[in-house]
Design an enzyme around this catalytic site. Structure first.
Site, short mmCIF file in Angstrom:
data_model
loop_
_atom_site.label_atom_id
_atom_site.label_comp_id
_atom_site.label_asym_id
_atom_site.label_seq_id
_atom_site.Cartn_x
_atom_site.Cartn_y
_atom_site.Cartn_z
CG LEU A 48 -2.09 1.14 1.34
CD1 LEU A 48 -2.77 0.60 0.04
CD2 LEU A 48 -2.96 0.79 2.65
CG ASP A 49 1.34 3.39 -3.73
OD1 ASP A 49 2.46 2.60 -3.82
OD2 ASP A 49 0.57 3.63 -4.57
NE ARG A 50 5.86 8.86 0.83
CZ ARG A 50 5.06 9.96 0.64
NH1 ARG A 50 4.29 10.65 1.38
NH2 ARG A 50 5.14 10.33 -0.68
CB SER B 196 -2.62 4.63 -0.31
OG SER B 196 -2.34 5.35 -1.50
NE ARG C 160 1.65 6.99 -6.93
CZ ARG C 160 1.29 7.47 -5.63
NH1 ARG C 160 1.68 6.55 -4.83
NH2 ARG C 160 0.92 8.42 -5.78
#
Length: 177
Positions: free
Chosen positions: A39-41, A43, A138
């Site tokens: 999970l992206d930073r 998000s 993403r």
């Protein structure tokens, strides 16, 4: 073992810190568990961690088509045409996405984000619920941008049968397999 963690904004999906970004070790002190996917930073929301390599692969590998549901705050007002484009699949630089389930929703009244989402009085924003079955880099952000709805905030709400419901940012619980 399977852990559901509500990953706060600006936290990495790895245990080690990196520069100014904090890793999972600051919240989860359980040996031998690893994130099942990323999970992206920037998000927030559900991150699953497990000590079972086979389960980790089933959750994170695109070949298993595990559904992931996101709540996306977007800039602009979603039109039926934009939603239909998301439902058919969107062509991105790295190929066409699988069709998504996409609906406009009322403000879900989530926890406050730190830092807060910027507000522009002259540009409306809205919320979407998107369910995808793949995990390109993403992807949700790129999909919403491709249909003219840049993403302001992205929260992963559910992966397969597991949800972040009831967990405050930074909290975790063990869940049933």
């Amino acid at each position: 073992m399977l852990i559901a963690f509500n990953k706060p904004m600006n936290v990495l999906s790895q245990f080690t810190d990196e520069g100014k970004w904090r890793g999972l070790k600051n919240w989860i002190d359980v040996p031998n568990v690893y994130a099942a996917g990323r999970l992206d930073r920037d998000s927030e929301g559900l991150l699953l961690l497990t000590d079972d390599g086979k389960l980790q692969a089933q959750i994170s590998s695109p070949k298993f088509k595990t559904q992931k549901t996101y709540l996306a705050q977007v800039e602009g007002t979603p039109t039926e045409d934009a939603l239909e484009q998301l439902r058919r699949g969107v062509t991105l630089k790295d190929g066409k996405t699988r069709p998504a389930k996409a609906v406009a929703i009322a403000d879900p009244n989530l926890w406050p984000r730190d830092p807060p989402v910027r507000v522009r009085k002259t540009v409306p924003d809205a919320w979407l619920r998107l369910t995808i079955s793949e995990g390109k880099n993403r992807q949700v952000r790129r999909m919403t941008a491709a249909v003219g709805l840049p993403c302001l905030r992205l929260v992963r709400w559910q992966i397969g049968p597991w949800s972040v419901e009831g967990l405050a940012p930074g909290e975790w619980r063990e869940v049933q397999l």
